[in-house]
Design an enzyme around this catalytic site. Structure first.
Site, mmCIF file in Angstrom:
data_model
loop_
_atom_site.group_PDB
_atom_site.id
_atom_site.type_symbol
_atom_site.label_atom_id
_atom_site.label_comp_id
_atom_site.label_asym_id
_atom_site.label_seq_id
_atom_site.Cartn_x
_atom_site.Cartn_y
_atom_site.Cartn_z
ATOM 1 N N ILE A 386 0.537 -0.385 -0.363
ATOM 2 C CA ILE A 386 0.493 0.973 -1.095
ATOM 3 C C ILE A 386 -0.142 1.916 -0.465
ATOM 4 O O ILE A 386 -0.929 2.122 0.661
ATOM 5 C CB ILE A 386 -0.556 0.675 -2.229
ATOM 6 N N CYS A 387 0.244 3.300 -0.730
ATOM 7 C CA CYS A 387 -0.223 4.711 -0.086
ATOM 8 C C CYS A 387 0.065 4.600 1.424
ATOM 9 O O CYS A 387 1.266 4.720 1.787
ATOM 10 C CB CYS A 387 -1.643 4.349 -0.759
ATOM 11 N N SER A 388 -1.116 4.487 2.013
ATOM 12 C CA SER A 388 -1.064 4.776 3.473
ATOM 13 C C SER A 388 -0.818 3.405 4.247
ATOM 14 O O SER A 388 -0.490 3.371 5.336
ATOM 15 C CB SER A 388 -2.213 5.205 4.121
ATOM 16 N N CYS A 433 4.690 1.169 -2.490
ATOM 17 C CA CYS A 433 4.221 2.180 -3.573
ATOM 18 C C CYS A 433 3.635 3.365 -2.949
ATOM 19 O O CYS A 433 2.962 3.421 -1.782
ATOM 20 C CB CYS A 433 3.386 1.431 -4.356
#
Length: 470
Positions: A386-388, A433
């Protein structure tokens, strides 16, 4: 552009954030004058807001030994006015709601106190997540707050209702016309018995809606009635939290918060895309591992854990640190289920990496996690980020010939042929994501892959979140 308080529940977010600290007598003399913000996600090229609260000071004390604090060129001012916020929790409080409120309000610059109404600071919440509160509610009785906001959850809302100290604080808040709010079960279960819904239009979770006075009950995701703000559930909590930001700091602050959390782009990209579709169903309860570190994005961790556990997945939160307790990106102390070295003895159907730049750096340094990810992929089991955190997979060569998405701040670190702009991307056994507002979509997509859309939709209904199969 419309106020963010009018955004639909599909924009329910998760996010990483930054925390900055101010001098305090609680800290060692060598670090009380100059600060480097504890950065967990570089969302913009411009420096994000700095935040000041006692909880960040406690976080600094805990993580100073990790060398994440370095001198700044300028001194942090002690003169900035603070907005003080009280968020109480008890056994069975809804963890997504509590963590989202704390995280968002701290990002906005509020001095947020997470207070336990239990005898202990360590509190197990409704979905099984354990948080460590900043202080006991008894320490709050003589303080004045700009906002008191109650999370829902059962039996958490009952535990809040039965706390006489919290009742006195909240009644005084209402009498003196200062802001107060409640979400999910709390409006009906907590505020109503205290007599704090009189002459107020109110909403709450659909399961408790019939307990509200019918002539003032409003079927809406967000209801602001003078000093009182109410909302329906975990799936509307970010909308609720941003509304509180707007009331504390103004509309421009709420708009900036929406940009910071990617709410402003949530409806501009597709929710989910899938490539190279394969079957995820297993003949046992799916086992999921979520490794965490100091600086991991607390909303992402708690949101995914909560939603997956609602669908009866077997989720293990494992700390890569030397202790079970880790400090999330906004200083929220989360107690993991196991140390990663102990969890590594088991086999998991899915490993999910949370974001938060500081946390991602620490996860990437874990030799145990590197080995687990390599074995996961070579054995044909599922993995996600997710994300980074897709940057971890990139560095380990686990995104080759794969389609993925990531937070805009790390997209440049990934192969341009890899990137898809959707909120959630599934490619075979990999799921990624963008993070922030996409975390519920991410968790629900995982549920759908293991169990089908029926169960995912059922879980989304309980969250008061709009689920779409594609």
């Amino acid at each position: 552009m419309a106020s963010l308080s009018s955004l639909p529940p599909s924009n329910f977010p998760v996010t990483t954030a930054v925390a900055a600290l101010r001098p305090s007598r609680n800290l060692a003399a060598s670090i009380i004058h100059r600060w480097q913000p504890l950065t967990t996600c570089n969302f913009y090229s411009n420096p994000p807001k700095t935040l000041f609260s006692p909880s960040h000071i406690r976080k600094a004390t805990a993580v100073a030994s990790t060398n994440e604090i370095a001198p700044l060129e300028t001194l942090v001012s002690n003169s900035l006015p603070l907005k003080k916020v009280l968020i109480p929790i008890g056994f069975g409080s809804e963890e997504m709601e509590a963590v989202i409120m704390v995280n968002v309000l701290r990002q906005a610059g509020a001095d947020v106190v997470l207070a336990s109404v239990e005898p202990e600071l360590e509190v197990k919440l409704s979905g099984g997540t354990t948080l460590v509160a900043d202080i006991s509610i008894s320490e709050c009785s003589d303080q004045i707050f700009d906002l008191v906001a109650l999370p829902g959850g059962m039996p958490g809302s009952v535990r809040l209702r039965d706390c006489k100290t919290l009742e006195a604080i909240t009644k005084k808040q209402a009498e003196e016309k200062r802001l107060y709010g409640a979400i999910c079960a709390a409006p009906a279960v907590t505020l109503l018995p205290w007599g704090l819904l009189k002459r107020k239009k109110t909403t709450c979770h659909p399961a408790f809606f019939d307990k509200l006075p019918s002539f003032r009950a409003i079927k809406t995701n967000l209801q602001v009635s003078e000093e009182l703000t109410t909302s329906r559930g975990p799936g509307t909590c970010f909308q609720f939290s941003v509304s509180l930001v707007e009331q504390l700091f103004g509309e421009s602050a709420s708009m900036e918060m929406g940009k910071f959390l990617l709410m402003d782009t949530a409806n501009e990209v597709s929710r989910k895309e899938e490539f190279n579709e394969v079957e995820w169903a297993v003949d046992h309860t799916p086992r999921v591992l979520i490794p965490v570190a100091n600086g991991s994005e607390d909303i992402e961790v708690v949101t995914v854990v909560d939603i997956l556990r609602r669908a009866k997945l077997d989720v293990t939160v494992a700390s890569v640190e030397k202790t079970l307790s880790v400090f999330g990106s906004m200083g929220i102390k989360i107690v993991a289920d196991k140390l990663l070295k102990n969890a590594a003895e088991s086999i998991f159907d899915l490993i999910i990496l949370p974001g938060g730049v500081s946390g991602v750096e620490r996860l990437h340094k874990s030799r145990i996690l590197k080995r687990l990810l390599k074995e996961q992929v070579s054995s044909g089991r599922k993995y996600g980020a997710i994300c980074s955190s897709p940057s971890i997979l990139q560095k380990q060569g686990l995104l080759q010939n794969k389609k993925a998405t990531a937070h805009p701040s790390v997209v440049s670190m990934l192969d341009s042929n890899t990137i898809v702009s959707s909120q959630v991307v599934v490619d075979g056994r990999l799921i990624t994501c963008r993070g922030l507002s996409s975390a519920p979509e991410f968790a629900l997509a995982i549920i759908a892959k293991f169990f089908g859309h029926g169960r995912a939709k059922s879980v989304a209904t309980g969250l008061v979140f709009e689920y779409r199969a594609s």
